[in-house]
Design a protein around this motif. Structure first.
Motif, PDB file in Angstrom:
ATOM      1  N   ARG A  29       8.624  -7.147  26.890  1.00 43.23           N
ATOM      2  CA  ARG A  29       9.445  -7.812  26.075  1.00 43.23           C
ATOM      3  C   ARG A  29       9.342  -7.895  24.566  1.00 43.23           C
ATOM      4  O   ARG A  29       9.455  -9.117  23.813  1.00 43.23           O
ATOM      5  N   SER A  30       8.912  -6.696  24.129  1.00 48.35           N
ATOM      6  CA  SER A  30       8.474  -6.771  22.802  1.00 48.35           C
ATOM      7  C   SER A  30       9.236  -5.677  21.790  1.00 48.35           C
ATOM      8  O   SER A  30       9.572  -4.541  22.470  1.00 48.35           O
ATOM      9  N   VAL A  31       9.330  -5.799  20.681  1.00 50.71           N
ATOM     10  CA  VAL A  31      10.065  -5.022  19.662  1.00 50.71           C
ATOM     11  C   VAL A  31       8.898  -4.719  18.406  1.00 50.71           C
ATOM     12  O   VAL A  31       8.471  -5.596  17.985  1.00 50.71           O
ATOM     13  N   THR A  32       8.690  -3.403  18.438  1.00 52.01           N
ATOM     14  CA  THR A  32       7.803  -3.028  17.246  1.00 52.01           C
ATOM     15  C   THR A  32       8.744  -2.104  16.188  1.00 52.01           C
ATOM     16  O   THR A  32       9.332  -1.052  16.680  1.00 52.01           O
ATOM     17  N   VAL A  33       8.453  -2.477  14.963  1.00 56.47           N
ATOM     18  CA  VAL A  33       9.280  -1.496  13.821  1.00 56.47           C
ATOM     19  C   VAL A  33       8.213  -1.365  12.914  1.00 56.47           C
ATOM     20  O   VAL A  33       7.292  -1.939  12.559  1.00 56.47           O
ATOM     21  N   ARG A  34       8.076   0.130  12.719  1.00 55.67           N
ATOM     22  CA  ARG A  34       7.418   0.741  11.800  1.00 55.67           C
ATOM     23  C   ARG A  34       8.337   1.392  10.596  1.00 55.67           C
ATOM     24  O   ARG A  34       9.180   2.207  10.879  1.00 55.67           O
ATOM     25  N   LEU A  35       7.863   0.791   9.318  1.00 56.18           N
ATOM     26  CA  LEU A  35       8.532   1.484   8.376  1.00 56.18           C
ATOM     27  C   LEU A  35       7.590   2.145   7.342  1.00 56.18           C
ATOM     28  O   LEU A  35       6.489   1.938   7.109  1.00 56.18           O
ATOM     29  N   ARG A  36       8.180   3.409   6.791  1.00 55.21           N
ATOM     30  CA  ARG A  36       7.517   4.130   6.001  1.00 55.21           C
ATOM     31  C   ARG A  36       8.497   4.440   4.830  1.00 55.21           C
ATOM     32  O   ARG A  36       9.699   4.512   4.979  1.00 55.21           O
ATOM     33  N   ALA A  37       7.948   4.183   3.435  1.00 58.67           N
ATOM     34  CA  ALA A  37       8.823   4.627   2.300  1.00 58.67           C
ATOM     35  C   ALA A  37       7.866   5.188   1.382  1.00 58.67           C
ATOM     36  O   ALA A  37       6.853   4.767   1.036  1.00 58.67           O
ATOM     37  N   PRO A  38       8.624   5.956   0.565  1.00 59.65           N
ATOM     38  CA  PRO A  38       7.944   6.753  -0.721  1.00 59.65           C
ATOM     39  C   PRO A  38       7.674   5.586  -1.738  1.00 59.65           C
ATOM     40  O   PRO A  38       8.427   4.636  -2.034  1.00 59.65           O
ATOM     41  N   LEU A  39       6.517   5.624  -2.474  1.00 57.40           N
ATOM     42  CA  LEU A  39       6.088   4.873  -3.233  1.00 57.40           C
ATOM     43  C   LEU A  39       5.823   5.543  -4.660  1.00 57.40           C
ATOM     44  O   LEU A  39       5.314   6.570  -4.867  1.00 57.40           O
ATOM     45  N   THR A  40       6.647   4.985  -5.518  1.00 57.23           N
ATOM     46  CA  THR A  40       6.647   5.164  -6.945  1.00 57.23           C
ATOM     47  C   THR A  40       5.743   4.627  -7.880  1.00 57.23           C
ATOM     48  O   THR A  40       5.981   3.284  -7.939  1.00 57.23           O
ATOM     49  N   LEU A  41       4.637   4.978  -8.284  1.00 58.73           N
ATOM     50  CA  LEU A  41       3.373   4.313  -9.063  1.00 58.73           C
ATOM     51  C   LEU A  41       4.065   4.201 -10.392  1.00 58.73           C
ATOM     52  O   LEU A  41       4.534   5.327 -11.086  1.00 58.73           O
ATOM     53  N   PRO A  42       3.835   3.060 -11.075  1.00 61.49           N
ATOM     54  CA  PRO A  42       4.296   3.094 -12.463  1.00 61.49           C
ATOM     55  C   PRO A  42       3.263   4.091 -13.354  1.00 61.49           C
ATOM     56  O   PRO A  42       3.833   4.339 -14.460  1.00 61.49           O
ATOM     57  N   GLY A  54      -5.854  13.113 -10.920  1.00 62.86           N
ATOM     58  CA  GLY A  54      -6.573  13.391  -9.825  1.00 62.86           C
ATOM     59  C   GLY A  54      -5.804  12.620  -8.522  1.00 62.86           C
ATOM     60  O   GLY A  54      -6.231  12.937  -7.591  1.00 62.86           O
ATOM     61  N   SER A  55      -4.707  11.778  -8.872  1.00 57.90           N
ATOM     62  CA  SER A  55      -4.274  10.960  -7.705  1.00 57.90           C
ATOM     63  C   SER A  55      -2.924  11.847  -7.296  1.00 57.90           C
ATOM     64  O   SER A  55      -2.636  12.754  -7.928  1.00 57.90           O
ATOM     65  N   PRO A  56      -2.741  11.523  -5.984  1.00 60.01           N
ATOM     66  CA  PRO A  56      -1.714  12.300  -5.471  1.00 60.01           C
ATOM     67  C   PRO A  56      -0.320  12.112  -6.352  1.00 60.01           C
ATOM     68  O   PRO A  56      -0.097  11.019  -6.733  1.00 60.01           O
ATOM     69  N   GLU A  57       0.408  13.015  -6.483  1.00 57.48           N
ATOM     70  CA  GLU A  57       1.959  13.186  -7.136  1.00 57.48           C
ATOM     71  C   GLU A  57       2.685  12.256  -6.220  1.00 57.48           C
ATOM     72  O   GLU A  57       3.605  11.095  -6.758  1.00 57.48           O
ATOM     73  N   ARG A  58       2.806  12.164  -4.777  1.00 59.12           N
ATOM     74  CA  ARG A  58       3.872  11.311  -3.970  1.00 59.12           C
ATOM     75  C   ARG A  58       2.738  10.676  -3.223  1.00 59.12           C
ATOM     76  O   ARG A  58       2.058  11.140  -2.439  1.00 59.12           O
ATOM     77  N   ALA A  59       3.211   9.424  -2.927  1.00 58.66           N
ATOM     78  CA  ALA A  59       2.573   8.482  -2.106  1.00 58.66           C
ATOM     79  C   ALA A  59       3.590   7.953  -1.116  1.00 58.66           C
ATOM     80  O   ALA A  59       4.558   7.743  -1.532  1.00 58.66           O
ATOM     81  N   VAL A  60       2.998   7.509   0.212  1.00 54.84           N
ATOM     82  CA  VAL A  60       3.752   6.910   1.101  1.00 54.84           C
ATOM     83  C   VAL A  60       3.133   5.697   1.516  1.00 54.84           C
ATOM     84  O   VAL A  60       1.983   5.729   1.439  1.00 54.84           O
ATOM     85  N   ILE A  61       3.880   4.566   1.763  1.00 59.76           N
ATOM     86  CA  ILE A  61       3.422   3.325   2.100  1.00 59.76           C
ATOM     87  C   ILE A  61       4.159   3.098   3.378  1.00 59.76           C
ATOM     88  O   ILE A  61       5.207   3.130   3.539  1.00 59.76           O
ATOM     89  N   GLY A  62       3.400   2.154   4.347  1.00 58.84           N
ATOM     90  CA  GLY A  62       3.957   1.690   5.424  1.00 58.84           C
ATOM     91  C   GLY A  62       3.838   0.349   5.760  1.00 58.84           C
ATOM     92  O   GLY A  62       2.650  -0.253   5.556  1.00 58.84           O
ATOM     93  N   ALA A  63       4.264  -0.036   6.891  1.00 56.35           N
ATOM     94  CA  ALA A  63       4.243  -1.407   7.378  1.00 56.35           C
ATOM     95  C   ALA A  63       4.697  -1.598   8.616  1.00 56.35           C
ATOM     96  O   ALA A  63       5.504  -0.693   9.292  1.00 56.35           O
ATOM     97  N   THR A  64       4.115  -2.263   9.563  1.00 53.11           N
ATOM     98  CA  THR A  64       4.549  -2.669  10.843  1.00 53.11           C
ATOM     99  C   THR A  64       4.805  -4.071  11.224  1.00 53.11           C
ATOM    100  O   THR A  64       4.106  -4.756  10.930  1.00 53.11           O
TER     101      THR A  64
END
Length: 150
Positions: free
Chosen positions: A113-126, A131-141
């Motif tokens: 009886r559980s619901v799990t939600v995983r979110l992922r979204a592109p991250l735009t850094l200011p 040397g850092s990646p051009e595109r970053a992705v951030i996630g949450a559960t």
């Protein structure tokens, strides 16, 4: 001779000051980007938790709740209703507009009886650190469990 040494030392000091300034600017960019990523993840955490709660509520609100009542053995979690509840919550909260490219994965476990939600979204850094990646992705559960209260 003494004047020649002073000029040589001033040139060395200037290179050192420029080097320290470059390091300070890079450290500032790293701190600003890390803070932005942390705040974005906190926002996604809140969205994932709210979406999981909304999904669990919607999934446990089947017709049998109103017709036969609920006890510990009969409470069922409807996967389609839970997924619709998650999608509705994210749409009403403006998550899709606030986080363009948001990806959602919903897992429903009727036995637990559980619901799990995983979110992922592109991250735009200011700021961009070399040397850092051009595109970053951030996630949450986020997850929620449905159980009747006595």
């Amino acid at each position: 001779m003494a004047e020649r040494r002073r000029r040589d030392e001033r040139g060395s000091t200037m290179v050192m000051i420029i080097g320290f300034a470059a390091v300070l600017l890079m450290l500032t960019a790293v701190v600003v980007d890390a803070s932005a990523a942390y705040l974005e993840r906190q926002g996604l955490d809140n969205l994932a938790d709210g979406a999981a709660l909304a999904g669990a509520d919607a999934g446990a609100s089947g017709e049998d709740v109103y017709t036969t009542g609920v006890d510990e053995e009969r409470l069922r979690l409807f996967a389609d209703s839970a997924r619709a509840g998650v999608d509705d919550y994210l749409a009403r909260s403006g998550a899709y507009a606030d986080h363009p490219g948001l990806r959602v994965a919903v897992s429903v476990d009727p036995a637990a009886r559980s619901v799990t939600v995983r979110l992922r979204a592109p991250l735009t850094l200011p700021l961009h650190v070399p040397g850092s990646p051009e595109r970053a992705v951030i996630g949450a559960t986020g997850s929620a469990v449905v159980s009747p209260q006595r």
